[in-house]
Design an enzyme around this catalytic site. Structure first.
Site, PDB file in Angstrom:
ATOM      1  N   ARG A  65       0.820  -1.216   0.000  1.00 50.27           N
ATOM      2  CA  ARG A  65       0.000   0.000   0.000  1.00 50.27           C
ATOM      3  C   ARG A  65       0.852   1.264   0.000  1.00 50.27           C
ATOM      4  O   ARG A  65       0.491   2.273  -0.624  1.00 50.27           O
ATOM      5  CB  ARG A  65      -0.921  -0.021   1.217  1.00 50.27           C
ATOM      6  CG  ARG A  65      -1.991   1.071   1.224  1.00 50.27           C
ATOM      7  CD  ARG A  65      -3.088   0.704   2.200  1.00 50.27           C
ATOM      8  NE  ARG A  65      -4.103   1.744   2.241  1.00 50.27           N
ATOM      9  CZ  ARG A  65      -4.335   2.510   3.302  1.00 50.27           C
ATOM     10  NH1 ARG A  65      -3.600   2.371   4.395  1.00 50.27           N
ATOM     11  NH2 ARG A  65      -5.282   3.418   3.280  1.00 50.27           N
ATOM     12  N   HIS A  69       0.279   4.369  -2.606  1.00 54.51           N
ATOM     13  CA  HIS A  69      -0.037   5.722  -2.159  1.00 54.51           C
ATOM     14  C   HIS A  69       1.093   6.701  -2.451  1.00 54.51           C
ATOM     15  O   HIS A  69       0.854   7.905  -2.549  1.00 54.51           O
ATOM     16  CB  HIS A  69      -0.377   5.714  -0.667  1.00 54.51           C
ATOM     17  CG  HIS A  69      -1.755   5.203  -0.381  1.00 54.51           C
ATOM     18  ND1 HIS A  69      -2.535   5.695   0.636  1.00 54.51           N
ATOM     19  CD2 HIS A  69      -2.495   4.242  -0.982  1.00 54.51           C
ATOM     20  CE1 HIS A  69      -3.692   5.050   0.650  1.00 54.51           C
ATOM     21  NE2 HIS A  69      -3.685   4.156  -0.324  1.00 54.51           N
ATOM     22  N   ASN A  97      -4.212   8.555   4.352  1.00 59.14           N
ATOM     23  CA  ASN A  97      -3.029   8.006   5.007  1.00 59.14           C
ATOM     24  C   ASN A  97      -3.065   8.080   6.530  1.00 59.14           C
ATOM     25  O   ASN A  97      -2.478   7.242   7.212  1.00 59.14           O
ATOM     26  CB  ASN A  97      -1.775   8.734   4.519  1.00 59.14           C
ATOM     27  CG  ASN A  97      -1.518   8.532   3.032  1.00 59.14           C
ATOM     28  OD1 ASN A  97      -1.903   7.511   2.465  1.00 59.14           O
ATOM     29  ND2 ASN A  97      -0.874   9.500   2.406  1.00 59.14           N
ATOM     30  N   HIS A 196      -6.267  -5.699  -2.894  1.00 59.08           N
ATOM     31  CA  HIS A 196      -7.116  -5.833  -1.705  1.00 59.08           C
ATOM     32  C   HIS A 196      -7.443  -7.288  -1.387  1.00 59.08           C
ATOM     33  O   HIS A 196      -8.281  -7.550  -0.520  1.00 59.08           O
ATOM     34  CB  HIS A 196      -8.403  -5.032  -1.890  1.00 59.08           C
ATOM     35  CG  HIS A 196      -8.212  -3.566  -1.715  1.00 59.08           C
ATOM     36  ND1 HIS A 196      -9.241  -2.641  -1.845  1.00 59.08           N
ATOM     37  CD2 HIS A 196      -7.106  -2.835  -1.410  1.00 59.08           C
ATOM     38  CE1 HIS A 196      -8.772  -1.422  -1.634  1.00 59.08           C
ATOM     39  NE2 HIS A 196      -7.482  -1.519  -1.372  1.00 59.08           N
TER      40      HIS A 196
END
Length: 326
Positions: A65, A69, A97, A196
């Protein structure tokens, strides 16, 4: 006529040079980038990632992740790792975040080992890209040749993170727009969302979906409401893939077929849109195709606006630009 010919030739040369410069910036990323300057770089990252996941299985999803991001905010430049300072507010407290992204200590450990082996050589941005791949592989997913040679930014932007990172509440149109802004296709959206298949989400991120949406299996929603009440318990966690949460596989897509996506943004991928529905169905029935497409999409995402050449720097400390490093 002669002068026109010379002008035309000059224009052609400049055009070719401009294309070469653009291609050159991307071609500087190479799987062999550290072969001579830090030959143990990949094995060092792999060992540290394995140790971190052995200590806490969830860390694999967290490292993956971080790379996502990071790349969605002004490119894959490790800006997400920078702490706030006197000149900017960083990305760690952006909406997507704050109290959510994690794994910074693991990155610090990896960087420290790399600095011992080859000081000032391996960028923090490349650490994130390698760690993401190694996390996927460790949890049973596909491998790919990570293209390396990114450099690190010296600044970060919470505003940009708030603007560009897709949110769990997004509908399909917003998701497509968010990915399109990064030159990622609808196929990339569906494929990369397969990340995911591992990891956890906070109650505050799936509460609206389990209480307000109709595109969710009622028994699945009921089971989640027991741990995530209408108010309170914001930080209670649930598996993004309720069936095989620590194994990187295609069960994420199988869950969507049964209306058991944890996030609103997940279930939007299988909710009546022919283009995304067909991809979800394909990946749900063919794990190998999902793995192949995921590897390709990760390479593509890792190439979002990298800093190369003399741009940026190689940070000594992933949390600080070198001018602030002590």
């Amino acid at each position: 006529m002669a002068s026109q010919g010379l002008l035309g030739l000059l224009f052609l040369v400049l055009f070719v040079l401009s294309i070469g410069t653009t291609i050159g910036a991307n071609s500087q990323l190479s799987p062999d980038y550290y072969q001579s300057t830090c030959p143990d770089a990949l094995s060092i990252v792999q060992q540290e990632v394995a140790a971190a996941i052995q200590n806490e299985t969830r860390m694999g999803a967290s490292l993956l992740r971080l790379h996502f991001h990071d790349c969605f905010v002004n490119g894959c430049d490790a800006s997400i790792l920078l702490d706030d300072n006197a000149t900017f507010v960083g990305e760690k407290t952006a909406g997507a975040n704050n109290n959510s992204v994690r794994g910074f200590d693991v990155v610090d450990n990896i960087k420290a080992k790399l600095e011992q082996a080859c000081p000032g050589v391996v960028s923090c941005a490349d650490i994130l890209a390698i760690a993401a791949r190694d996390s996927v592989v460790y949890l049973g997913g596909p491998s790919w040749n990570v293209r390396l040679g990114r450099r690190d930014s010296t600044s970060a932007s919470r505003d940009a993170a708030n603007a560009f990172i897709p949110a769990p509440r997004f509908n399909l149109s917003a998701l497509i727009s968010s990915f399109s802004a990064q030159n990622l296709s609808v196929k990339d959206l569906v494929t990369l969302s397969g990340a995911h298949t591992i990891g956890l989400a906070r109650c505050t991120n799936f509460r609206a979906h389990i209480y307000n949406d109709t595109d969710i299996d009622s028994s699945f929603a009921d089971s989640l409401q027991k741990i995530c009440p209408f108010t309170g318990n914001d930080d209670v966690l649930a598996n993004l893939d309720y069936q095989t949460p620590t194994c990187f596989d295609n069960f994420y897509y199988k869950n969507l077929l049964n209306k058991k996506g944890l996030l609103h943004s997940d279930q939007e991928l299988y909710n009546g849109n022919s283009s995304t529905d067909s991809l979800v169905q394909k990946y749900a029935t063919n794990n190998n195709v999902f793995f192949q497409d995921f590897a390709k999409a990760m390479i593509k995402m890792g190439n979002i606006n990298p800093l190369t050449g003399s741009a940026g720097e190689i940070r000594n400390n992933c949390r600080k630009a070198n001018m602030y490093y002590v």
